[in-house]
Enzyme design. Structure first.
Site, short mmCIF file in Angstrom:
data_model
loop_
_atom_site.label_atom_id
_atom_site.label_comp_id
_atom_site.label_asym_id
_atom_site.label_seq_id
_atom_site.Cartn_x
_atom_site.Cartn_y
_atom_site.Cartn_z
N GLY A 93 37.25 38.24 32.84
CA GLY A 93 36.72 38.91 34.01
C GLY A 93 37.46 38.61 35.29
CE LYS A 114 38.68 29.34 36.10
NZ LYS A 114 38.39 27.95 35.65
CG ASP A 126 35.10 37.77 43.88
OD1 ASP A 126 35.44 37.12 42.86
OD2 ASP A 126 34.81 37.22 44.95
N GLY A 127 36.49 38.83 40.62
CA GLY A 127 37.75 38.54 39.95
C GLY A 127 38.58 37.48 40.62
CG ASP A 253 32.56 32.49 26.00
OD1 ASP A 253 31.48 31.98 25.62
OD2 ASP A 253 32.88 32.56 27.19
CG ASN A 254 34.24 28.66 27.79
OD1 ASN A 254 34.91 29.62 28.13
ND2 ASN A 254 33.21 28.23 28.48
CG ASP A 263 37.44 29.05 31.24
OD1 ASP A 263 37.77 29.07 32.44
OD2 ASP A 263 36.63 29.84 30.75
#
Length: 458
Positions: A93, A114, A126-127, A253-254, A263
């Site tokens: 994201g 990131k 907002d990315g 997912d991590n 992450d």
């Protein structure tokens, strides 16, 4: 040529499976690109250490394509269990993968971001990445690398000149884009998505890709992949424990199928041996507490096994899962002996030593970092009280793994507790003073050099 002609070896392996794994995206157009951190030690492994600062900013801040690698940035799609609840609305994201290279050791390396802007998976985000978040990731990755924990490495941090608003820290706050270097970004959640969609052909392709490009094996056997992932992730769990590190969010997912930690959000290093210690304020049940991390990672690997059931029989997959516990028991002994700076002897003796050490560390509530520092090489100092008598007897026959001849041993132990993280951030926030961060990185690397070598080294 901006890259090193000797060390730069571009790769494009991800294009083989991009159609089932990723979506093309574009980077954000940032108002500024102010270089704050460049990891030339890591960059040398992929031939990027020869970039000038301007070239660095162009490629790792503006994301002008690097020669002959991926045709453009891609955001990965995946699902995952988040605090044991399945979420099918996931994906990169605020980041993307934009380059692959073959490192000097022959392994594939990827560059991922990131804070590089919105993607189809940003939902309402907002990315972006806060500058503080980038600083925290530098500190986490540098410390873990020095402590022999398999981890992604922070290659670059560039301030981007935007003011961000966040609900969990003073706003507006400064923004940044970070580049991470890792052996891959394929998660357990990547397999979960294909299983959820019943995509057998895609699953077979992803298994073959992972085995070939991430493990260097000429195989497409899902049971073999599960066996390797179980071994790698069990080793990761053991090294987390030896380091006293709490990742904070061990969702499926991590969990990278390469067994590398990555992450970093609400991470912490535990000050003392407290199994209930948590990193995330929202982990109210302690699901990912220090002492529950091996269980949490094993549970995630079980979800990989469940996903691979799409193309494999249950019985061999269940048998492969057994390797996690066996590997973990061996790996935790090796990791703690490595941190204690002693050479392994016989398996039964080694297990007894580690169990006694853990018991004394927990009973005494002594500083984890100070204790490892004082005991490195196999000697319990005289001022350690009777809590340590049993360990003192057990450790006496052990030979040092390496001499305490590095200058690091003449000073004080390095640590990375939350108060120090805040103390490093404060001068950046208050007066744009980056000296404490750069000094800390140098001290961490000196610690890594003092600890390096011997059995158990990655």
């Amino acid at each position: 040529m901006p890259v090193s002609p000797q060390a730069y070896r571009p790769a494009r392996a991800l294009t083989e499976i991009a159609d089932i794994l990723a979506d093309p995206v574009a980077p954000a157009d940032f108002p500024q690109t102010i270089l704050r951190f460049r990891n030339d030690r890591a960059a040398a492994e992929i031939g990027l250490d020869t970039l000038t600062d301007d070239e660095w900013g162009a490629h790792l801040g503006r994301f002008q394509p690097l020669p002959d690698t991926l045709p453009g940035p891609v955001a990965l799609r995946y699902h995952g269990h988040q605090f044991r609840q399945y979420n099918s609305d996931l994906g990169d994201g605020r980041g993307f993968t934009f380059a692959q290279m073959t490192a000097t050791d022959g392994r594939l390396l990827e560059l991922g971001t990131k804070g590089s802007g919105q993607t189809p998976y940003s939902r309402f985000g907002d990315g972006r990445l806060t500058l503080k978040g980038g600083v925290r990731e530098i500190l986490a990755t540098e410390m873990l690398e020095a402590l022999n924990v398999p981890t992604s490495r922070t290659l670059s941090l560039i301030e981007t000149g935007e003011a961000l608003h966040r609900g969990d820290e003073p706003s507006p706050t400064r923004s940044a884009v970070m580049v991470r270097m890792s052996h891959g970004h394929i998660r357990i959640g990547s397999f979960q998505r294909l299983a959820f969609e019943r995509d057998e052909a895609g699953m077979k392709r992803l298994v073959a890709y992972a085995l070939h490009h991430l493990y260097g094996e000429d195989s497409d056997d899902p049971v073999r992949l599960l066996t390797l992932v179980a071994e790698r992730t069990a080793t990761l769990a053991a090294r987390y424990m030896a380091a006293g590190f709490v990742h904070g969010v061990l969702n499926s997912d991590n969990i990278n199928v390469t067994g590398e930690s990555f992450d970093y959000g609400p991470w912490r290093f535990a000050p003392v041996w407290a199994p209930e210690f948590t990193a995330a304020y929202f982990d109210q049940s302690g699901l990912y507490a220090l002492g529950r991390q091996p269980e949490a990672i094993q549970w995630d690997v079980m979800q990989l096994a469940s996903s691979l059931r799409l193309i494999a029989e249950s019985e061999p997959l269940i048998a492969a899962l057994d390797g996690f516990a066996t590997t973990y028991q061996t790996a935790i002994v090796a990791a703690i002996l490595w941190r204690l700076g002693v050479t392994p002897r016989e398996a039964t003796e080694d297990r007894a030593l580690v169990q006694t050490f853990e018991r004394a560390l927990r009973t005494s509530q002594a500083s984890i970092d100070r204790t490892y520092f004082d005991l490195f090489g196999g000697s319990v100092p005289d001022h350690y009280d009777e809590t340590w008598d049993a360990l003192r007897d057990l450790i006496e026959p052990y030979a040092p793994r390496r001499a305490r001849d590095h200058a690091y041993w003449q000073g004080s132990p390095e640590s990375m507790l939350i108060d120090e993280v805040e103390a490093i951030w404060a001068p950046i926030a208050e007066r744009d003073d980056w000296t404490p961060l750069y000094d800390k990185v140098e001290r961490i690397r000196a610690m890594g050099a003092a600890l390096a070598g011997g059995p158990g080294t990655a």
